[in-house]
Write a protein that holds these residues in place. Structure first.
Motif, PDB file in Angstrom:
ATOM      1  N   VAL A 154       0.983  -1.000  -0.033  1.00 17.79           N
ATOM      2  CA  VAL A 154       0.007  -0.021  -0.135  1.00 17.79           C
ATOM      3  C   VAL A 154       0.775   1.196   0.028  1.00 17.79           C
ATOM      4  O   VAL A 154       0.547   2.229  -0.738  1.00 17.79           O
ATOM      5  N   ALA A 155       1.781   1.225   0.768  1.00 13.36           N
ATOM      6  CA  ALA A 155       2.696   2.443   0.898  1.00 13.36           C
ATOM      7  C   ALA A 155       3.304   2.589  -0.374  1.00 13.36           C
ATOM      8  O   ALA A 155       3.735   3.945  -0.792  1.00 13.36           O
ATOM      9  N   ALA A 156       4.094   1.654  -0.987  1.00 16.11           N
ATOM     10  CA  ALA A 156       4.891   1.616  -2.201  1.00 16.11           C
ATOM     11  C   ALA A 156       3.929   2.154  -3.474  1.00 16.11           C
ATOM     12  O   ALA A 156       4.294   3.232  -4.267  1.00 16.11           O
ATOM     13  N   SER A 157       2.701   1.772  -3.501  1.00 16.54           N
ATOM     14  CA  SER A 157       1.622   2.129  -4.659  1.00 16.54           C
ATOM     15  C   SER A 157       1.462   3.753  -4.196  1.00 16.54           C
ATOM     16  O   SER A 157       1.218   4.454  -5.363  1.00 16.54           O
ATOM     17  N   PHE A 158       1.036   4.048  -3.185  1.00 16.52           N
ATOM     18  CA  PHE A 158       0.643   5.538  -2.931  1.00 16.52           C
ATOM     19  C   PHE A 158       1.854   6.467  -3.174  1.00 16.52           C
ATOM     20  O   PHE A 158       1.751   7.276  -3.833  1.00 16.52           O
ATOM     21  N   ALA A 159       3.113   5.933  -2.664  1.00 15.35           N
ATOM     22  CA  ALA A 159       4.437   6.840  -3.080  1.00 15.35           C
ATOM     23  C   ALA A 159       4.526   6.907  -4.410  1.00 15.35           C
ATOM     24  O   ALA A 159       5.061   8.116  -4.997  1.00 15.35           O
ATOM     25  N   ILE A 160       4.338   6.111  -5.255  1.00 11.60           N
ATOM     26  CA  ILE A 160       4.749   5.895  -6.779  1.00 11.60           C
ATOM     27  C   ILE A 160       3.333   6.807  -7.441  1.00 11.60           C
ATOM     28  O   ILE A 160       3.859   7.717  -8.226  1.00 11.60           O
ATOM     29  N   ASN A 161       2.258   6.711  -6.910  1.00 11.20           N
ATOM     30  CA  ASN A 161       1.103   7.513  -7.636  1.00 11.20           C
ATOM     31  C   ASN A 161       1.277   8.871  -7.023  1.00 11.20           C
ATOM     32  O   ASN A 161       0.758   9.882  -7.805  1.00 11.20           O
ATOM     33  N   ALA A 162       1.829   9.377  -6.129  1.00 15.46           N
ATOM     34  CA  ALA A 162       1.805  10.699  -5.631  1.00 15.46           C
ATOM     35  C   ALA A 162       3.291  11.332  -6.127  1.00 15.46           C
ATOM     36  O   ALA A 162       3.530  12.445  -6.043  1.00 15.46           O
ATOM     37  N   SER A 163       3.932  10.548  -6.995  1.00 15.59           N
ATOM     38  CA  SER A 163       5.155  11.126  -7.440  1.00 15.59           C
ATOM     39  C   SER A 163       4.757  11.503  -9.068  1.00 15.59           C
ATOM     40  O   SER A 163       4.128  11.307  -9.456  1.00 15.59           O
ATOM     41  N   LYS A 164       6.013  11.943  -9.664  1.00 15.43           N
ATOM     42  CA  LYS A 164       5.994  12.239 -11.170  1.00 15.43           C
ATOM     43  C   LYS A 164       6.172  11.081 -11.854  1.00 15.43           C
ATOM     44  O   LYS A 164       6.207  11.269 -13.264  1.00 15.43           O
ATOM     45  N   ILE A 165       6.403   9.858 -11.549  1.00 16.55           N
ATOM     46  CA  ILE A 165       6.707   8.775 -12.101  1.00 16.55           C
ATOM     47  C   ILE A 165       5.238   8.011 -12.623  1.00 16.55           C
ATOM     48  O   ILE A 165       4.391   8.026 -11.901  1.00 16.55           O
ATOM     49  N   PRO A 166       5.203   7.768 -13.893  1.00 13.85           N
ATOM     50  CA  PRO A 166       3.940   7.322 -14.847  1.00 13.85           C
ATOM     51  C   PRO A 166       3.858   5.659 -14.156  1.00 13.85           C
ATOM     52  O   PRO A 166       4.666   4.923 -14.266  1.00 13.85           O
ATOM     53  N   PHE A 167       2.561   5.653 -13.751  1.00 14.81           N
ATOM     54  CA  PHE A 167       2.336   4.303 -13.275  1.00 14.81           C
ATOM     55  C   PHE A 167       0.698   3.996 -13.397  1.00 14.81           C
ATOM     56  O   PHE A 167      -0.328   4.975 -13.130  1.00 14.81           O
ATOM     57  N   MET A 168       0.294   2.947 -13.795  1.00 11.78           N
ATOM     58  CA  MET A 168      -0.926   2.471 -13.670  1.00 11.78           C
ATOM     59  C   MET A 168      -1.772   1.995 -12.542  1.00 11.78           C
ATOM     60  O   MET A 168      -2.272   0.914 -12.651  1.00 11.78           O
ATOM     61  N   GLY A 169      -1.839   2.827 -11.478  1.00 12.74           N
ATOM     62  CA  GLY A 169      -2.078   2.232 -10.304  1.00 12.74           C
ATOM     63  C   GLY A 169      -3.413   3.436  -9.842  1.00 12.74           C
ATOM     64  O   GLY A 169      -3.766   4.169 -10.778  1.00 12.74           O
ATOM     65  N   PRO A 170      -3.621   3.186  -8.773  1.00 11.80           N
ATOM     66  CA  PRO A 170      -2.945   2.419  -7.508  1.00 11.80           C
ATOM     67  C   PRO A 170      -3.609   1.219  -7.349  1.00 11.80           C
ATOM     68  O   PRO A 170      -4.392   0.616  -8.086  1.00 11.80           O
ATOM     69  N   ILE A 171      -2.634   0.407  -6.654  1.00  8.67           N
ATOM     70  CA  ILE A 171      -3.019  -0.972  -6.144  1.00  8.67           C
ATOM     71  C   ILE A 171      -2.762  -1.134  -4.951  1.00  8.67           C
ATOM     72  O   ILE A 171      -2.506  -0.226  -3.940  1.00  8.67           O
ATOM     73  N   ALA A 172      -3.179  -2.340  -4.391  1.00 11.22           N
ATOM     74  CA  ALA A 172      -2.973  -2.620  -2.590  1.00 11.22           C
ATOM     75  C   ALA A 172      -2.818  -4.036  -2.674  1.00 11.22           C
ATOM     76  O   ALA A 172      -3.026  -4.804  -3.563  1.00 11.22           O
ATOM     77  N   GLY A 173      -2.266  -4.405  -1.373  1.00 13.99           N
ATOM     78  CA  GLY A 173      -2.381  -5.636  -0.920  1.00 13.99           C
ATOM     79  C   GLY A 173      -2.860  -6.240   0.307  1.00 13.99           C
ATOM     80  O   GLY A 173      -3.064  -5.497   1.111  1.00 13.99           O
ATOM     81  N   VAL A 174      -3.448  -7.365   0.427  1.00  9.67           N
ATOM     82  CA  VAL A 174      -3.999  -7.928   1.563  1.00  9.67           C
ATOM     83  C   VAL A 174      -3.452  -9.364   1.806  1.00  9.67           C
ATOM     84  O   VAL A 174      -3.114 -10.020   1.042  1.00  9.67           O
ATOM     85  N   ARG A 175      -3.492  -9.762   2.959  1.00  4.77           N
ATOM     86  CA  ARG A 175      -3.255 -11.256   3.161  1.00  4.77           C
ATOM     87  C   ARG A 175      -4.672 -11.891   3.789  1.00  4.77           C
ATOM     88  O   ARG A 175      -5.386 -10.761   4.445  1.00  4.77           O
ATOM     89  N   VAL A 176      -4.957 -13.059   3.181  1.00  5.57           N
ATOM     90  CA  VAL A 176      -6.188 -13.736   3.844  1.00  5.57           C
ATOM     91  C   VAL A 176      -5.958 -14.797   4.474  1.00  5.57           C
ATOM     92  O   VAL A 176      -5.023 -15.715   3.826  1.00  5.57           O
ATOM     93  N   GLY A 177      -6.579 -15.318   5.455  1.00  8.49           N
ATOM     94  CA  GLY A 177      -6.746 -16.479   6.266  1.00  8.49           C
ATOM     95  C   GLY A 177      -7.917 -16.989   6.574  1.00  8.49           C
ATOM     96  O   GLY A 177      -9.085 -16.310   5.992  1.00  8.49           O
ATOM     97  N   ARG A 178      -8.018 -18.214   6.986  1.00  8.84           N
ATOM     98  CA  ARG A 178      -9.358 -18.755   7.142  1.00  8.84           C
ATOM     99  C   ARG A 178      -9.203 -19.537   8.524  1.00  8.84           C
ATOM    100  O   ARG A 178      -8.415 -20.437   8.590  1.00  8.84           O
ATOM    101  N   VAL A 179      -9.977 -19.083   9.360  1.00  4.65           N
ATOM    102  CA  VAL A 179     -10.134 -20.174  10.802  1.00  4.65           C
ATOM    103  C   VAL A 179     -11.530 -20.365  11.046  1.00  4.65           C
ATOM    104  O   VAL A 179     -12.401 -19.758  11.063  1.00  4.65           O
ATOM    105  N   GLN A 180     -11.545 -21.795  11.118  1.00  5.83           N
ATOM    106  CA  GLN A 180     -12.972 -22.488  11.287  1.00  5.83           C
ATOM    107  C   GLN A 180     -13.863 -22.142  10.291  1.00  5.83           C
ATOM    108  O   GLN A 180     -14.970 -21.448  10.757  1.00  5.83           O
TER     109      GLN A 180
END
Length: 748
Positions: A129-155
């Protein structure tokens, strides 16, 4: 000027902030989740790189101060990145790389620092999330934003960004990165879950990703962003493109259709060389452009053929797996080995079984203390595996990533450490490579574990899937070649058993994939995996029943924690003596679990007997042969077990009256005695007369000297009553620490 957004995500506080730290970078962001914080900073070069690829560098570093720790070892500062840092950097790289525009070649660097670790929330998905925002907030061309999550399953309950504690009870762990519309990266492991469960997890993940993207967009709207930097994609003159295409198009298509990798490479290179030589006089200033055009022609030829005819360059159908050969037990002295060959990909895999002393010790900011790892898989990719000459400078990031993927695949089906108390190390040396050497390592690793006699729950196989997609038309490829990986749109690796998936990794070169294509790819991957498992079962259907004669034998004994000090002895003298005499390894943990390991059953049995002799509890009614350690007026103290003394009262020495202890036993005598009593304070009483027949005419009530069996009287009251020596103070001892759990970090 600092700006921030704050919201609740997955039940915890999420903060995205910019404008306070790293303000000289092209873009920066601070992300906090719970009390875990990451700082991302991105910079870009103003000039294009001469390299023929996009030069993106990602560095992910965990600061030990984040967890209130000082680095271990002699040098008290952070050194080279450890494996978990490298794996996290790879996750970021693989997620953001496809979203830079094609042809952009300005060097970009992304730095992520973990600056606070609450030992509950993992920082790697926050870093995305931090890398995506930093790139999108900069002058660098980028086809974002993106984000990442972790998924688990308990019971059967899905959890977004589970804590480390929750992951211990989860049957699935996936890290997923995506954009608003599609998935761009998947990495994770599971305990034999179904393809439907994986698709369900991806759907849950994508919902969470959209929430995080919305938070980024909210903050981006608050800040003043610089204009995107000007850059130009190198354009090749149309006449040059037309002439190269005219001369090479048909020849390239013919050259790529070779079953053998080296024949195909040589044929393609021969066409390229001939075209360059022919066109150089005509276009002397465009020699560098020829290679780029010819590469595009090769790209278009392979993809066009697959989509139009359904045939691949080696003649296979899209869902066909290459021929497989398997040789097990190829290394005589290794504890288990397998040579797994699929097409022109070959892995030599060896298993070594070690003891608890061989565990890998890890110092992590995610755990309060030192953790251990009792299963390791190390993957090596030497240059000769592809017929190349290049320098070897240590383990590459790619090797660490591929090894981790294969390790995850096998980890879930290994026996628990308590059931099979061995440290397990697998080494996969890639001898040939033409596509999916990591999946060959999974197959070879599973077979080598079977060959070593490791009682696995099931065999594991892996297969790499590819994708060719042009518009709405696409083809999913099973068991991809190196060429198909290089020129295709996806590298999707799936490993598992007959029952389900144990490891998964997906990288793409396009902007994203929808769940429909991923669902189809998972179903096709299952067909390929079951086929490979069938071939493996023909070679070795089950784990061998016996371990290698060169593998250590391990036995565990549970002793009373009070006996740990006796086993260790003063400054470890006793336990070291057992190890030196029997040539074995003996360890004991704080619960009293003793682990004995030795090469050879006789040495192990001898060590076991010695441990039992030191730590066994005396049993009332048993007969012992002991040594008289001291004598007193009221009896003698006899050592019936190492470190265990008991009182032989003078009244228990003979049926007849005994005037003086030394008339019967002296210090140093070996005597046979019977343990007749243990009182409420644990004091032991012995008898010699209980082993002798009673004299005829002796009344039961007046047995011996009238004191009664086990009595303390001095005989008709002539001696004053004295208390025998009490319990000796316990000896100081130290265990071997917590037993290691199978896998990587102890939370896994």
């Amino acid at each position: 000027m600092m700006q921030r957004v704050e919201r609740t995500f997955a039940g915890r506080k999420l903060v995205i902030e910019t404008g306070r730290m790293a303000k000289q970078a092209a873009g920066s962001a601070l992300v906090q989740f719970g009390e875990t914080m990451v700082l991302a900073a991105v910079t870009v070069s103003d000039s294009q790189s001469p390299l023929p690829f996009f030069p993106l560098t990602v560095e992910y570093r965990e600061k030990t101060y984040a967890a209130g720790k000082i680095p271990g070892g002699f040098i008290k500062r952070e050194g080279r990145p450890h494996d978990n840092e490298i794996l996290s950097a790879r996750i970021i790289d693989r997620s953001i790389r496809p979203l830079f525009p094609e042809g952009f070649k300005n060097e970009v660097q992304v730095f992520v620092y973990v600056i606070s670790a609450d030992q509950e929330n993992d920082a790697d998905v926050l870093a995305l999330v931090a890398a995506s925002f930093a790139i999108n907030a900069s002058k660098i061309p980028f086809m974002g934003p993106i984000a990442g999550v972790r998924v688990g399953r308990v019971q059967e309950n899905w959890i977004l960004n589970p804590t480390f504690q929750q992951l211990q009870y989860s049957d699935l762990e996936l890290v997923v990165a995506g954009s608003q519309d599609s998935i761009v990266m998947v990495e994770g492991g599971a305990l034999e879950v179904s393809e439907e469960d994986v698709v369900g997890a991806l759907g849950i993940a994508h919902n969470g990703i959209r929430e995080l993207i919305a938070a980024q967009e909210e903050l981006l709207a608050k800040i003043e962003r610089p204009a995107k930097m000007a850059w130009t994609k190198a354009e090749i003159p149309e006449p040059v493109q037309a002439r190269v295409k005219e001369l090479a198009e048909g020849k390239i298509l013919e050259a790529i259709n070779q079953a053998d990798k080296h024949t195909r490479v040589q044929a393609v290179e021969a066409v390229k060389k001939a075209v360059k030589e022919q066109l150089l006089p005509e276009f002397p200033d465009n020699s560098k452009d020829f290679g780029s055009i010819l590469g595009d022609l090769e790209y278009d030829a392979l993809r066009g053929q697959v989509l139009s005819t359904g045939l691949r360059v080696d003649g296979r159908k899209p869902n066909e797996v290459r021929a497989i050969t398997i040789d097990n037990g190829v290394l005589p002295r290794a504890h288990g080995s397998s040579l797994f060959t699929r097409g022109q990909t070959q892995a030599l895999v060896a298993v070594t079984l070690g003891t608890a002393n061989d565990v890998q010790r890890l110092d992590s900011i995610d755990e309060p203390g030192e953790t251990t790892k009792s299963f390791m898989l190390h993957y090596n990719f030497p240059p000769f595996s592809t017929g190349e000459v290049r320098p070897v400078r240590g383990t590459s990031r790619r090797e660490i990533g591929h090894g981790n993927l294969a390790e995850r695949a096998l980890q879930g089906v290994l026996p628990a450490f308590e059931e099979f108390p061995y440290t397990i190390r697998i080494v996969s040396d890639i001898l040939e490579s033409n596509g999916s050497s990591s999946m060959a390592s999974v197959c070879g690793g599973s077979l080598a574990l079977y060959d070593a006699g490791v009682p696995m729950q099931a065999a594991v196989a892996g297969v790499a899937m590819g994708l060719i997609k042009e518009g709405d038309k696409y083809a999913i490829l099973t068991d991809i070649l190196g060429t198909e990986d290089h020129l295709g749109d996806m590298d999707f690796k799936v490993a598992g058993t007959e029952r389900g998936i144990t490891s998964i990794q997906m990288d793409i070169k396009i902007q994203g994939l929808d769940l429909r294509i991923m669902t189809e790819a998972l179903a096709q991957a299952k067909e390929g995996r079951l086929h490979i498992l069938g071939e493996m079962a023909k070679a070795l259907p089950a784990p061998r029943t016996d371990l290698s004669p060169y593998a250590p034998r391990i036995v565990t004994i549970q002793i009373s924690p009070e006996k740990i000090g006796d086993l260790i002895g003063p400054k470890g003298k006793t336990i070291r003596g057992i190890q030196e005499e029997t040539k074995s390894e003996v360890t004991v943990d704080d619960t009293g679990l003793v682990t004995i390991a030795a090469v050879g059953g006789e040495a192990m049995e001898r060590a076991r007997q010695m441990v039992m002799a030191i730590t066994a509890e005396p049993i009332v009614g048993e007969i012992y042969e002991g040594t008289v350690k001291s004598t007193t007026a009221f009896g003698a103290f006899v050592e019936i077990m190492p470190g265990t003394e008991a009182l032989l009262h003078i009244s228990e020495m003979k049926h007849a009256r005994v005037e003086k202890t030394e008339d019967v036993v002296k210090k140093g005598d070996r005597v046979k005695v019977k343990l007749i009593d243990r009182d409420e304070r644990g004091r032991l009483r012995l008898s010699m007369k209980a082993l002798e027949p009673k004299p005829e005419g002796t009344p039961e009530a007046a047995e011996g000297n009238g004191s009664g069996e086990g009595g303390e009287g001095g005989g008709e009251g002539e001696r004053p009553r004295r208390e025998p020596r009490g319990d000796r103070p316990p000896r100081a001892g130290a265990g071997a620490g917590d037993r290691p759990r199978r896998g990587g970090r102890d939370r896994e």
